[in-house]
Design a protein around this motif. Structure first.
Motif, PDB file in Angstrom:
ATOM      1  N   SER A 116       0.940  -0.822   0.044  1.00 47.33           N
ATOM      2  CA  SER A 116      -0.099   0.226  -0.179  1.00 47.33           C
ATOM      3  C   SER A 116       0.759   1.654  -0.668  1.00 47.33           C
ATOM      4  N   ILE A 117       0.880   2.439  -0.488  1.00 55.70           N
ATOM      5  CA  ILE A 117       1.188   3.523  -0.728  1.00 55.70           C
ATOM      6  C   ILE A 117       1.348   4.613   0.431  1.00 55.70           C
ATOM      7  N   GLN A 118       1.418   4.263   1.161  1.00 55.39           N
ATOM      8  CA  GLN A 118       1.906   5.482   2.417  1.00 55.39           C
ATOM      9  C   GLN A 118       3.415   5.498   2.783  1.00 55.39           C
ATOM     10  N   GLU A 439      -5.002  -4.063 -17.797  1.00 55.13           N
ATOM     11  CA  GLU A 439      -6.295  -5.761 -18.889  1.00 55.13           C
ATOM     12  C   GLU A 439      -5.201  -7.024 -19.958  1.00 55.13           C
ATOM     13  N   ASP A 440      -5.304  -7.673 -19.989  1.00 51.85           N
ATOM     14  CA  ASP A 440      -4.663  -7.890 -20.987  1.00 51.85           C
ATOM     15  C   ASP A 440      -2.984  -9.107 -20.753  1.00 51.85           C
ATOM     16  N   ASN A 441      -3.060  -8.635 -19.516  1.00 59.51           N
ATOM     17  CA  ASN A 441      -1.711  -9.586 -19.146  1.00 59.51           C
ATOM     18  C   ASN A 441      -0.619  -8.934 -19.461  1.00 59.51           C
ATOM     19  N   ARG A 442      -0.633  -7.251 -19.970  1.00 59.18           N
ATOM     20  CA  ARG A 442       0.181  -6.419 -19.842  1.00 59.18           C
ATOM     21  C   ARG A 442       1.901  -6.382 -18.760  1.00 59.18           C
ATOM     22  N   TYR A 443       0.952  -5.977 -17.724  1.00 62.25           N
ATOM     23  CA  TYR A 443       2.159  -6.173 -16.733  1.00 62.25           C
ATOM     24  C   TYR A 443       1.983  -7.151 -15.558  1.00 62.25           C
ATOM     25  N   ASN A 444       2.273  -8.625 -15.892  1.00 61.70           N
ATOM     26  CA  ASN A 444       2.687  -9.418 -15.950  1.00 61.70           C
ATOM     27  C   ASN A 444       3.779 -10.038 -15.726  1.00 61.70           C
ATOM     28  N   ASN A 445       5.085  -8.698 -15.841  1.00 61.87           N
ATOM     29  CA  ASN A 445       6.562  -9.345 -15.358  1.00 61.87           C
ATOM     30  C   ASN A 445       6.824  -8.085 -14.077  1.00 61.87           C
ATOM     31  N   CYS A 446       5.404  -7.405 -13.578  1.00 56.66           N
ATOM     32  CA  CYS A 446       6.071  -6.072 -13.067  1.00 56.66           C
ATOM     33  C   CYS A 446       4.759  -5.926 -11.926  1.00 56.66           C
ATOM     34  N   ILE A 447       6.345  -5.226 -10.904  1.00 56.28           N
ATOM     35  CA  ILE A 447       5.331  -4.841  -9.578  1.00 56.28           C
ATOM     36  C   ILE A 447       5.032  -3.675  -9.266  1.00 56.28           C
ATOM     37  N   ARG A 448       4.774  -3.099  -7.775  1.00 56.75           N
ATOM     38  CA  ARG A 448       4.354  -1.698  -7.215  1.00 56.75           C
ATOM     39  C   ARG A 448       5.282  -2.241  -6.259  1.00 56.75           C
ATOM     40  N   LEU A 449       6.079  -1.174  -5.979  1.00 55.26           N
ATOM     41  CA  LEU A 449       6.562  -1.000  -3.982  1.00 55.26           C
ATOM     42  C   LEU A 449       6.058   0.279  -3.698  1.00 55.26           C
ATOM     43  N   ASN A 450       5.997   0.779  -2.182  1.00 55.32           N
ATOM     44  CA  ASN A 450       5.636   1.285  -1.464  1.00 55.32           C
ATOM     45  C   ASN A 450       6.931   1.757  -1.470  1.00 55.32           C
ATOM     46  N   ALA A 451       7.107   2.882  -1.322  1.00 53.06           N
ATOM     47  CA  ALA A 451       9.151   3.495  -0.099  1.00 53.06           C
ATOM     48  C   ALA A 451       8.516   4.562   0.526  1.00 53.06           C
ATOM     49  N   GLY A 452       7.121   4.883   0.779  1.00 57.85           N
ATOM     50  CA  GLY A 452       7.052   5.390   1.692  1.00 57.85           C
ATOM     51  C   GLY A 452       7.836   5.078   2.886  1.00 57.85           C
ATOM     52  N   HIS A 453       8.117   4.505   3.599  1.00 54.13           N
ATOM     53  CA  HIS A 453       8.706   3.954   4.877  1.00 54.13           C
ATOM     54  C   HIS A 453      10.296   3.596   4.967  1.00 54.13           C
ATOM     55  N   GLU A 454      10.877   3.732   6.187  1.00 52.27           N
ATOM     56  CA  GLU A 454      12.578   4.311   6.330  1.00 52.27           C
ATOM     57  C   GLU A 454      12.773   3.065   5.550  1.00 52.27           C
TER      58      GLU A 454
END
Length: 478
Positions: A116-118, A439-454
């Motif tokens: 989660s982005i926080q 959609e369409d599995n375009r980003y199956n090889n991607c992830i998102r990370l939160n950099a909000g915590h120390e």
């Protein structure tokens, strides 16, 4: 407004992060820096002391100031993510159950917060909030303890209007509606402007929470390609012209998950397209105050001349998600629907509204933002450097946001982001797989990370764990 020494410190910090100033490099003396910048010696001293407090430079007795932070040494080797081109078409949002599962995991306090982005609760200005709440209660009036205005307390609407005016754009208090966060604001606007089964234009990859909302409201989507450079405006124009959609939902400033900030020319063009095709733009500007620069970027709403841009936001990303205070802003073009917006809006408790208005009027909120921005800038760069270090010898592509604290990672095609998410969950780590951002599995090889915590040792270990798993998967596929 930001003090001059803070602006100078941010400029120097950006040069350090970009690798223009390398570790161990000697800086100009205080006197030289003051002369160069045409500021007082005291301003130069405050600038250097701020950078020293942030751990970016250090003072050596009788030798001067030196860069201590490890800048982006491999700046030219960190490739940005690639993004597919595709033609917009109308479709349903899929994977609703997966969307809900991942949202629930993102708020699980037992997991390491990379999903989660926080930002860290350690950044929240608790003392300033407490003082503002106490002052608000002390100066409250009897009518403040009755049922509150469904549009929101006038005091907070006035405070927001004045706050934005200081940043260069103007929205009258009577056009502002206070909501229980940004997502409820989006929900009200979408339900008032569209019917079940109708389509909403969105950029892709797009914030998965918005996709979940659209699926829950039974709205279809028309995807438009986006990249770390911004939104494909030709495809956007094509979608507005031919899809039949009456609404476009997008973020121009530090979009989640890619982190781009559109140029003023692109924002102006979007406002023009909205008027030309009579397609309302719902602008989610929730990350604008998390800019790494001293000046907050202007919203698309600034260039709206015909009343087709509806401005939304909240304090969830710039103060605390727990306060659940957001807003949406109408234009004269929609005044005939005013009663519908009021009826759909959920009332926000009055004491909290009064406390936040005091925080703004006392300038504690702006002072907090001025202190937060260089901290976020340094922290996001620390994450980027550490991620590149951990994923050494992996063909990694990584976003480079100019604000906010979301990072988008793209791996070789053999890596399945959903499999990584499930592995991470079993290790007590939360991430968000790219599959739920489009959609369409375009980003199956991607992830998102939160950099909000120390970037603690625990989070470092979590990132190293992900890197080890990735190398093992690539070795297995070889």
């Amino acid at each position: 407004m930001q003090f001059q020494y803070q602006s100078l410190a941010q400029q120097l910090a950006q040069r350090i992060f970009n690798g223009e100033l390398s570790r161990g490099q000697r800086l100009n003396s205080l006197r030289q820096f003051a002369q160069q910048q045409q500021v007082s010696l005291n301003t130069a001293k405050n600038c250097y002391e701020l950078l020293e407090a942030q751990g970016l430079i250090y003072a050596k007795h009788k030798a001067g100031y030196f860069v201590s932070h490890e800048g982006q040494q491999d700046h030219h080797e960190i490739l940005l993510p690639e993004h597919p081109d595709f033609k917009p078409k109308t479709r349903q949002v899929s994977n609703l159950e997966l969307q809900i599962e991942i949202q629930q995991a993102s708020i699980d306090s037992r997991l390491i917060h990379l999903g989660s982005i926080q930002f860290s609760p350690n950044f929240v200005p608790v003392d300033a909030l407490r003082r503002s709440m106490q002052r608000a209660m002390k100066h409250s009036r009897p009518e403040d303890f009755l049922y509150s205005d469904r549009q929101g307390h006038v005091r907070l609407r006035e405070a927001l209007s004045a706050h934005w005016a200081e940043d260069g754009f103007f929205i009258q208090k009577d056009d502002i509606f206070i909501s229980n966060g940004c997502m409820p604001a989006l929900s009200v606007l979408i339900q008032c402007l569209t019917q079940v089964g109708e389509s909403i234009i969105i950029p892709t990859p797009n914030f998965n929470g918005q996709l979940q909302l659209l699926a829950a409201l039974k709205r279809k989507i028309v995807e438009v390609p986006a990249s770390t450079e911004g939104i494909d405006l030709q495809r956007l124009e094509q979608a507005m012209r031919s899809s039949g959609a009456k609404v476009c939902l997008l973020t121009a400033n530090y979009q989640n998950p890619l982190g781009f900030c559109l140029s003023n020319a692109d924002k102006e063009k979007i406002a023009q397209l909205a008027a030309e095709f009579q397609c309302f733009v719902i602008e989610d500007d929730i990350y604008a105050e998390c800019s790494f620069l001293a000046q907050r970027p202007l919203p698309i709403r600034y260039w709206d001349k015909q009343g087709y841009v509806l401005y939304c936001g909240s304090v969830s990303k710039s103060l605390s998600p727990s306060y659940r205070v957001g807003w949406f802003c109408l234009t004269p073009r929609l005044q005939q629907l005013r009663s519908q917006f009021i009826l759909r809006n959920v009332v926000v408790n009055t004491p909290l509204q009064l406390g936040l208005s005091d925080l703004i009027y006392s300038r504690a909120y702006r002072n907090f933002l001025n202190q937060l921005r260089p901290i976020l800038m340094a922290q996001v760069q620390q994450y980027r450097n550490f991620i590149v270090q951990c994923f050494d010898q992996v063909e990694l592509r990584l976003s480079c946001p100019e604000g906010g604290y979301a990072l988008w990672l793209q791996f070789p095609e053999q890596i399945d982001g959903l499999e990584m998410y499930r592995f991470a969950r079993d290790q007590g780590i939360n991430i968000v797989p790219g599959k739920v951002f489009g959609e369409d599995n375009r980003y199956n090889n991607c992830i998102r990370l939160n950099a909000g915590h120390e970037l603690t040792d625990e989070i470092r270990q979590a990132i190293m764990c992900l890197a080890d798993w990735t190398r093992a998967q690539l070795k297995h596929c070889a």
